[in-house]
Design an enzyme around this catalytic site. Structure first.
Site, mmCIF file in Angstrom:
data_model
loop_
_atom_site.group_PDB
_atom_site.id
_atom_site.type_symbol
_atom_site.label_atom_id
_atom_site.label_comp_id
_atom_site.label_asym_id
_atom_site.label_seq_id
_atom_site.Cartn_x
_atom_site.Cartn_y
_atom_site.Cartn_z
ATOM 1 N N GLY A 262 0.818 -1.193 0.000
ATOM 2 C CA GLY A 262 0.000 0.000 0.000
ATOM 3 C C GLY A 262 0.857 1.251 0.000
ATOM 4 O O GLY A 262 1.994 1.233 0.475
ATOM 5 N N SER A 263 0.338 2.360 -0.531
ATOM 6 C CA SER A 263 1.050 3.630 -0.446
ATOM 7 C C SER A 263 0.855 4.214 0.951
ATOM 8 O O SER A 263 0.068 3.705 1.741
ATOM 9 C CB SER A 263 0.527 4.591 -1.513
ATOM 10 O OG SER A 263 0.876 4.105 -2.793
ATOM 11 N N GLY A 264 1.600 5.287 1.245
ATOM 12 C CA GLY A 264 1.496 5.899 2.560
ATOM 13 C C GLY A 264 2.667 5.555 3.470
ATOM 14 O O GLY A 264 2.732 6.037 4.595
ATOM 15 N N HIS A 265 3.584 4.693 2.972
ATOM 16 C CA HIS A 265 4.754 4.300 3.765
ATOM 17 C C HIS A 265 6.039 4.908 3.210
ATOM 18 O O HIS A 265 7.130 4.474 3.563
ATOM 19 C CB HIS A 265 4.907 2.782 3.767
ATOM 20 C CG HIS A 265 3.710 2.038 4.216
ATOM 21 N ND1 HIS A 265 3.109 2.286 5.426
ATOM 22 C CD2 HIS A 265 2.970 1.061 3.624
ATOM 23 C CE1 HIS A 265 2.056 1.477 5.554
ATOM 24 N NE2 HIS A 265 1.952 0.745 4.477
ATOM 25 N N LYS B 205 5.505 -7.838 2.465
ATOM 26 C CA LYS B 205 5.241 -7.726 3.894
ATOM 27 C C LYS B 205 4.056 -8.633 4.243
ATOM 28 O O LYS B 205 3.137 -8.803 3.454
ATOM 29 C CB LYS B 205 4.915 -6.266 4.268
ATOM 30 C CG LYS B 205 6.034 -5.302 3.869
ATOM 31 C CD LYS B 205 5.876 -3.899 4.475
ATOM 32 C CE LYS B 205 4.685 -3.112 3.968
ATOM 33 N NZ LYS B 205 4.664 -2.893 2.506
ATOM 34 N N ASP C 228 -1.609 -8.211 0.730
ATOM 35 C CA ASP C 228 -0.368 -8.207 -0.045
ATOM 36 C C ASP C 228 -0.050 -9.618 -0.522
ATOM 37 O O ASP C 228 0.312 -9.829 -1.679
ATOM 38 C CB ASP C 228 0.787 -7.663 0.803
ATOM 39 C CG ASP C 228 0.671 -6.160 1.029
ATOM 40 O OD1 ASP C 228 0.539 -5.434 0.032
ATOM 41 O OD2 ASP C 228 0.693 -5.724 2.179
ATOM 42 N N HIS D 73 -0.130 1.262 9.740
ATOM 43 C CA HIS D 73 -1.325 1.678 9.010
ATOM 44 C C HIS D 73 -2.249 2.507 9.865
ATOM 45 O O HIS D 73 -3.438 2.618 9.595
ATOM 46 C CB HIS D 73 -2.088 0.469 8.481
ATOM 47 C CG HIS D 73 -1.263 -0.377 7.591
ATOM 48 N ND1 HIS D 73 -0.496 -1.408 8.062
ATOM 49 C CD2 HIS D 73 -1.037 -0.306 6.265
ATOM 50 C CE1 HIS D 73 0.151 -1.948 7.054
ATOM 51 N NE2 HIS D 73 -0.143 -1.307 5.959
#
Lengths: 207, 330
Positions: B54-57, B105, B110, B216
């Site tokens: 996911g994006s945001g990391h 991960k 995922d 998250h």
């Protein structure tokens, strides 16, 4: 079964999910990370965009294309699982069977594929707590002629499954990281799946 | 919600496009399906490393694409796993005749999407599942530990090994080994706001923290009153050391990772607390990394990651790397 009926059902699913948007989002924020509702709504928008292109196509082709669209646009667990459900369903369609026979066989196959993909079963606080009992119930009722009775039955089975997730300690998905803390919360994927089934069942109740 | 944004639904595309332009000497960005890949491809055959999530990391994972680390990264929606066609397209773009190694991960979404991606490609492939977060108890009955800040250490070291022309099987074995030698745990002081949601995922009052939080903005293992940095360090490192069981005089890499909303000043303070505690326990911090590498949007807080070093891991940590977010020796 035809394209009109399929897209009509998806339309009804979109309406019911939108009506429960805040509730699903809140459930996910309590035990997940809040992405579920946005993934579901994006997926529904994407597949409804296929209506014109797919309306007159064979049923198995429609289901396969809906699955592919979800697979490539939704992401997350729900994208992988709902795509697997629809693609699995597309493999079992037979033009020789009645609609209810067909739907039972297709749905059973799709849910079996989901179990394999998610390596999950009943009792793990996921959407499968709704979908597995519904698929088993559909197989039992597949020769029934009273559709309203079938719809009422399925509706209840889906609701029981959804409510059962409240007291389960999750062993799959994001909620499993919370251990005991997720107890007492309904699984958001179970709720959205149950609502989708309710939307379809309502098409046959009081008609 | 106060964020730099034009239209919420365009955040990812605009950010990725900007990322590509800002680092145009190292990486390229392809859209629909989205992936980031190395601009200067290796002349030699090598195992191609592909990660994603996911994006945001950010900078994880796109920021680690480049020489000595990843060949490609597949960004999903914010906090949502990428889709299988992204992995398929990335694999077809970057494969170099020695197979594909996916680094994933440990999250259900995922894993499922990477599995489906792997089913769609013809190249030989293997997958390393990273699960370094010791805040979550591991058991055969659960999804198990999460993959968090230790993921970039696996990406750095396996990336270095792959650069030497090592075989797919050897890269996979080494990556699993580094993962086993790595443990992480973190604390959050605030939640974060997923742009599409427009409000924080959870609320924490001024004197509370989430102990054992993931990346998250999801709730952690438990909610507690805040404590001093030394007390937090004690509790986190105790849990990590219980898991890693280091020998006397063990050499380690100590990584203090910020979640996005905590100043570097505090992260260095946390490193000081960690280094002192490990020294007292006869553990030698011989490598270090401090900064925001595996973030959770604007969440305040941070995590410790410890990797037990052997000669191979140390060598592959030290080797040259040239990516947007990590660069040394070249």
């Amino acid at each position: 079964m035809n394209g009109d009926q399929i897209f009509n059902s998806i339309n009804n699913i979109q309406i019911i999910i939108k009506n429960h948007k805040e509730e699903i989002e809140k459930l996910d924020q309590e035990i997940g990370d809040g992405d579920h509702i946005f993934n579901i709504l994006r997926g529904l928008d994407e597949i409804l965009n296929l209506k014109e292109e797919l309306l007159d196509k064979p049923v198995n082709h429609i289901f396969k294309q809906l699955g592919m669209k979800i697979m490539t646009t939704v992401g997350g667990s729900s994208g992988a699982l709902f795509a697997t459900l629809l693609i699995g369903m597309s493999k079992k369609y037979s033009s020789d069977l009645s609609d209810l026979n067909n739907l039972s066989e297709m749905f059973f196959e799709g849910v079996q594929s989901m179990k394999k993909r998610g390596k999950a079963d009943v009792g793990e606080k996921t959407m499968l707590d709704v979908l597995i009992p519904v698929s088993n119930n559909l197989i039992e009722l597949q020769n029934e002629t009273d559709f309203e009775k079938v719809a009422n039955n399925i509706n209840n089975v889906a609701k029981d499954g959804m409510l059962s997730t409240k007291d389960i300690i999750a062993t799959k998905g994001r909620a499993s990281f919370l251990g005991e803390r997720a107890k007492g919360h309904i699984d958001p994927g179970a709720r959205s799946s149950q609502l989708a089934i309710e939307a379809i069942c309502n098409q046959f109740i009081n008609k | 919600m106060k964020k730099f944004v034009n239209e919420v639904e365009n955040i990812l595309t605009e950010s990725l496009t900007g990322f590509g332009k800002a680092h145009s000497d190292i990486i390229d960005v392809r859209l629909s399906p989205d992936f980031v890949f190395r601009k200067n491809k290796s002349q030699n055959d090598k195992v191609a490393l592909i990660s994603g999530g996911g994006s945001g990391h950010e900078p994880l994972h796109g920021g680690f694409v480049g020489y000595g680390m990843l060949d490609a990264a597949c960004p999903g929606q914010v906090f949502s796993a990428p889709t299988p066609d992204q992995m398929e397209a990335a694999a077809n773009e970057v494969h170099k005749n020695k197979g594909i190694l996916f680094i994933v991960k440990n999250y259900s979404g995922d894993i499922m999407n990477f599995e489906m991606g792997a089913d769609m490609i013809e190249h030989e492939n293997q997958t390393i599942i990273v699960n370094d977060d010791v805040a979550v108890e591991d058991s055969t009955f659960t999804t198990g530990r999460r993959g968090v800040a230790g993921t970039m250490i696996v990406e750095k070291t396996v990336g270095s090994l792959a650069e030497t022309g090592a075989l797919l099987e050897d890269c996979k074995i080494f990556g699993d080994h580094v993962n086993k030698m790595t443990a992480s745990m973190g604390v959050a002081f605030t939640s974060c706001t997923v742009p599409a949601a427009g409000k924080p995922t959870f609320e924490l009052s001024n004197d509370e923290m989430e102990f054992g939080v993931g990346i998250h903005g999801e709730p952690g293992r438990r909610r507690e009153k805040i404590k001093s940095a030394n007390q937090l360090t004690d509790e986190i490192l105790e849990t990590i050391l219980e898991d890693l069981k280091p020998d006397n005089n063990q050499e380690v890499l100590l990584h203090v990772n910020g979640f996005g909303g905590t100043p570097l000043m505090e992260l260095y303070l946390l490193f000081e607390c960690g280094q002192k505690l490990l020294e007292k326990k006869n553990i030698k911090v011989s490598r270090s990394l401090v900064g925001n590498y595996t973030t959770s949007l604007e969440m305040a807080g941070g995590s410790f990651t410890v990797t037990k070093l052997d000669a191979d891991i140390a060598k592959h940590w030290d080797s040259a790397v040239h990516t947007p977010a990590l660069r040394w020796k070249m």
